[in-house]
Write an enzyme that holds these catalytic residues in place. Structure first.
Site, PDB file in Angstrom:
ATOM      1  N   GLU A 109      78.165  17.977-100.311  1.00 22.47           N
ATOM      2  CA  GLU A 109      79.051  18.577-101.256  1.00 22.47           C
ATOM      3  C   GLU A 109      79.776  18.713-101.978  1.00 22.47           C
ATOM      4  OE1 GLU A 109      78.333  20.426 -98.492  1.00 22.47           O
ATOM      5  OE2 GLU A 109      76.400  21.486 -98.623  1.00 22.47           O
ATOM      6  N   ASN A 114      86.598  17.162-108.779  1.00 21.94           N
ATOM      7  CA  ASN A 114      87.077  15.910-107.771  1.00 21.94           C
ATOM      8  C   ASN A 114      86.212  15.019-108.040  1.00 21.94           C
ATOM      9  OD1 ASN A 114      87.006  14.064-106.557  1.00 21.94           O
ATOM     10  ND2 ASN A 114      86.952  14.988-104.386  1.00 21.94           N
ATOM     11  N   TYR A 121      80.283   8.935-105.950  1.00 22.51           N
ATOM     12  CA  TYR A 121      78.705   9.536-105.120  1.00 22.51           C
ATOM     13  C   TYR A 121      77.895   8.744-106.383  1.00 22.51           C
ATOM     14  CZ  TYR A 121      81.846  11.958-102.116  1.00 22.51           C
ATOM     15  OH  TYR A 121      82.525  11.986-100.978  1.00 22.51           O
TER      16      TYR A 121
END
Ligand SMILES: CC(C)(COP(=O)(O)OP(=O)(O)OC[C@H]1O[C@@H](n2cnc3c(N)ncnc32)[C@H](O)[C@@H]1OP(=O)(O)O)[C@@H](O)C(=O)NCCC(=O)NCCS
Length: 161
Positions: A109, A114, A121
């Site tokens: 998560e 962010n 990611y």
């Protein structure tokens, strides 16, 4: 035989938590508590430090192993060492461990706001597959959504950064 130079990985121990907490408090507006780390270690979660040759703390990851999956709970690089590829190194190390454990998937998560972590990611091959409403505390008593991201482990190599 000479000792290896440069960053390396080693398991996190309770005796590391003073230094880990110093980084955690710098890195997050809403950090984990020492208790979160203690509980993670007691539960046998996979907690790895990335350290310099002199054991200086660069960063860490904490992941929970499931039957055929891993759940990345914490990925942090100390602010002074960000932007040097250490998060990618931590992800590569986690991917190797996940493959060795025959995991097919790594979940995490991330706060919707962010942007840096999300970009990291996504470049690494995670895809956004869901949302948890109000998952994180936020400023002024508010809550913030989490995006649920999934990394499907393919062949034997991590993606090129
Ligand atoms: C998000 C976080 C983990 C990224 O860590 P990092 O070590 O800075 O990440 P990396 O260096 O591996 O990659 C990030 C960037 O550095 C760049 N980079 C990689 N190697 C580099 C190098 N040698 N020199 C300069 N930049 C480099 C990457 O291209 C990437 O580019 P970007 O800034 O456009 O995103 C880190 O910022 C952090 O700990 N933040 C606070 C905690 C947090 O939010 N954790 C994630 C919670 S889900």
């Amino acid at each position: 035989m000479s000792r290896p130079v440069g960053p390396r990985f080693r398991p996190m121990q309770v005796s590391d938590l003073e230094r880990v907490m110093a980084v955690e408090l710098q890195a997050y507006p809403f950090p984990w508590t020492r208790g979160h780390f203690v509980d993670s270690l007691a539960a046998g979660y996979r907690a790895q430090l990335r350290v310099d040759a002199d054991d200086g703390l660069i960063g860490y990851s904490v992941a929970m192993a499931g039957v055929d999956e891993m759940h990345l709970l914490n990925l942090t690089v100390t602010p002074a060492r960000q932007g040097q590829g250490h998060a990618q190194a931590l992800l590569a190390e986690l991917g190797q461990a996940a493959r060795a454990a025959k995991a097919a998937t790594v979940w995490l998560e991330v706060r919707e706001s962010n942007a840096r972590a999300r970009a990291l990611y996504e470049r690494w091959g995670f895809e956004s597959v869901g949302r948890r409403k109000g998952y994180y505390p936020a400023n002024a008593g508010r809550r913030e959504d989490a995006l649920v991201m999934r990394w499907t482990l393919g062949g034997s190599e991590e993606p090129a950064p």
